[in-house]
Design an enzyme around this catalytic site. Structure first.
Site, PDB file in Angstrom:
ATOM      1  N   LYS A 187       3.149   3.909  -1.524  1.00 18.48           N
ATOM      2  CA  LYS A 187       3.199   4.685  -0.282  1.00 18.48           C
ATOM      3  C   LYS A 187       3.632   3.804   0.900  1.00 18.48           C
ATOM      4  CE  LYS A 187       1.581   8.541  -2.112  1.00 18.48           C
ATOM      5  NZ  LYS A 187       1.907   8.341  -3.520  1.00 18.48           N
TER       6      LYS A 187
HETATM    7  C1  LIG Z   1       1.123  14.487  -3.234  1.00 13.07           C
HETATM    8  C2  LIG Z   1       0.157  13.509  -3.821  1.00 13.07           C
HETATM    9  N1  LIG Z   1      -1.144  13.841  -3.890  1.00 13.07           N
HETATM   10  C3  LIG Z   1      -2.055  13.000  -4.390  1.00 13.07           C
HETATM   11  C4  LIG Z   1      -1.713  11.741  -4.857  1.00 13.07           C
HETATM   12  C5  LIG Z   1      -2.749  10.875  -5.461  1.00 13.07           C
HETATM   13  O1  LIG Z   1      -2.938   9.665  -4.772  1.00 13.07           O
HETATM   14  P1  LIG Z   1      -3.441   8.361  -5.518  1.00 13.07           P
HETATM   15  O2  LIG Z   1      -2.312   7.833  -6.341  1.00 13.07           O
HETATM   16  O3  LIG Z   1      -3.800   7.429  -4.394  1.00 13.07           O
HETATM   17  O4  LIG Z   1      -4.613   8.724  -6.345  1.00 13.07           O
HETATM   18  C6  LIG Z   1      -0.371  11.341  -4.804  1.00 13.07           C
HETATM   19  C7  LIG Z   1       0.006  10.018  -5.294  1.00 13.07           C
HETATM   20  O5  LIG Z   1       1.102   9.669  -5.579  1.00 13.07           O
HETATM   21  C8  LIG Z   1       0.595  12.247  -4.284  1.00 13.07           C
HETATM   22  O6  LIG Z   1       1.891  11.934  -4.232  1.00 13.07           O
END
Ligand SMILES: Cc1ncc(COP(=O)(O)O)c(C=O)c1O
Length: 363
Positions: A183
C-alpha cells in the site's frame, strides 16, 4: 535493467529507524498498546484529519472487527470488484454478502443499484473506495439513513485521500485502512479502524485485545489483532516520508495520463480536480478492438519485457467458488475485471523505467 515491479514498499531510511529500535530494546515493551503504538495512533489522527484511530495487525482483522463491533445481522451489501478480504470479513462475522454492480466511471459500488438489493435482512452497506477513488458517499448515506443501515467503508486503498479538502475516512460509521507493504503507506503488515467517538475506539481496542474490558472482565469474543511496537516505529518513520512518496507517485500518474491520452484503446480513470489521491494504483482498461491486443496479451508482452503488471481485480469475488455468484448479474464489474490491468507505480520507479512501460504498452 532489472525487473520493473508493479509496486515497491516505502522503506524508511534504516538510520532513521535504528534509534526507535534502540529505544524499544531499552523499554523492553514489544506489544500491547506500547509507547510507539500510541504515538502512531496520535500522529495518524493528525495526519489523516480524523477523530479516532485504533491500530490493527492487518486490514483484514480491522475489517472483521469493525463489522463485529457494530453487531450486524443478516445481509451486508457490498461490491464484487474488490480484494477478497472484503467479502471474507462479512463471512467471518456469519453474515451474508450481497453483491451489487459497480459504476463504470469510478469502479465503485453504484448507489443507484443498492436499493433494489435491500431486504428486511439487510443491516449494513460495505462499499470500497477502489484504487482510492472515493465512493459517492452522499448517495450511500441517504440510502443508509432511509433504511436504517450502517455504513462501513473498506478504505484499504484510501490512505490520505480527500474530497473537497475533507478526509474520505470520515465517511460512514467506520472506515478501515490497510497498511500492507504493497500500500501507499505501510507498517509492513498493519491496518486501522477510523472511528468517530471515543466509545467506538474503546470497544475496538477491547475487541482487538481478546475482548478484555478490564483484567477480570470479558463480555465480547475478541481477537488478537494488535500491532506491535516494531511495526509502529516503522510506521512513524514512514509517515515522515509519505508526502514525498505520494508526490512522486502523482508525477508518474501525470506522465502516464499524458501518454495514454493519445493511445487508442486505452482508458484511464478520469479523476476529478476536487480529489486529493494517493496514486497507489494505476489501472488501465484495454479495449481489444481498438488497442489490437487483449488485456492478457498485453500482460504477456509486458512480462516478456521484464515488466510486472497485475490483473487487479480479476477474477471478481463472485467468480470464486466460495461466493458462487452469477457474475452476469454485475455486468459492469465483470466487463471491467476482464479489461483491467494495473501497471507499475511506486516511489522508487525511475524515469527510464516509466518510459519503458509506456514504450512497451504504446509501441
Ligand atoms: C480492498 C481491500 N480490502 C482489504 C484488504 C486487506 O488488507 P490486509 O492485506 O492489510 O489484510 C486489502 C488488501 O490488499 C484490500 O485491497
Amino acid at each position: 535493467m532489472d525487473k520493473i515491479t508493479v509496486t515497491s514498499p516505502l522503506l524508511p531510511p534504516l538510520d532513521e529507524l535504528t534509534p526507535y529500535l534502540e529505544d524499544i530494546w531499552q523499554r523492553k515493551w514489544l506489544t500491547n498498546s506500547g509507547h510507539y503504538h500510541q504515538q502512531l495512533e496520535d500522529e495518524l489522527c493528525k495526519y489523516l484529519d480524523v477523530p479516532y484511530i485504533s491500530l490493527f495487525s492487518n486490514g483484514t482483522l480491522a475489517l472483521i472487527t469493525a463489522l463485529q463491533s457494530l453487531e450486524l445481522t443478516g445481509e451486508v451489501i457490498t461490491t464484487p470488484y474488490t480484494f477478497v478480504a472484503t467479502a471474507h470479513a462479512i463471512k467471518w462475522n456469519n453474515l451474508t454478502p450481497v453483491f451489487v454492480d459497480i459504476d463504470p466511471a469510478t469502479f465503485n459500488i453504484d448507489p443507484a443499484k443498492i436499493e433494489v438489493a435491500i431486504t428486511e435482512k439487510t443491516s449494513a452497506i460495505l462499499p470500497v473506495h477502489v484504487y482510492g477513488t472515493p465512493c459517492n458517499d452522499a448517495a450511500i448515506d441517504a440510502i443508509a439513513k432511509k433504511h436504517g443501515l450502517k455504513v462501513i467503508y473498506d478504505a484499504a486503498h484510501a490512505f490520505g485521500v480527500k474530497e473537497c479538502g475533507q478526509s474520505v475516512l470520515n465517511y460512514g460509521d467506520l472506515s478501515i485502512l490497510s497498511f500492507h507493504a504493497t500500500k501507499a503507506y505501510s507498517t509492513i503488515e498493519g491496518g486501522a479502524v477510523v472511528c468517530k467517538t471515543l466509545e467506538q475506539k474503546q470497544r475496538l481496542d477491547q475487541l482487538k485485545n481478546f475482548g478484555f474490558e478490564s483484567e477480570t472482565q470479558i463480555s465480547m469474543c475478541g481477537m488478537n489483532a494488535k500491532l506491535n511496537e516494531l511495526q509502529a516505529a516503522f510506521g512513524l518513520v514512514a509517515l515522515n516520508k509519505i508526502d514525498e512518496s505520494i508526490a512522486k507517485r502523482k508525477s508518474i500518474a501525470n506522465y502516464y495520463d499524458k501518454a495514454f491520452s493519445t493511445t487508442a484503446g486505452i482508458k484511464t480513470l478520469d479523476n476529478h480536480s476536487s480529489l486529493e489521491l494517493n496514486y497507489s494504483y494505476y489501472p488501465i482498461l484495454i479495449d481489444q478492438a481498438e488497442f489490437g491486443l487483449t488485456r492478457d496479451e498485453l500482460l504477456e508482452k509486458l512480462q516478456a519485457n521484464n515488466i510486472l503488471a497485475r490483473r487487479y481485480f480479476y477474477p471478481l469475488v463472485t467468480q470464486f467458488e466460495l461466493y458462487k455468484g452469477d457474475a452476469s448479474s454485475t455486468p459492469n464489474a465483470k466487463s471491467i475485471s476482464e479489461q483491467v490491468l494495473c501497471i507499475p507505480i511506486h516511489n522508487a520507479l525511475a524515469e527510464e523505467e516509466q518510459m519503458k512501460v509506456i514504450e512497451v504498452i504504446c509501441g
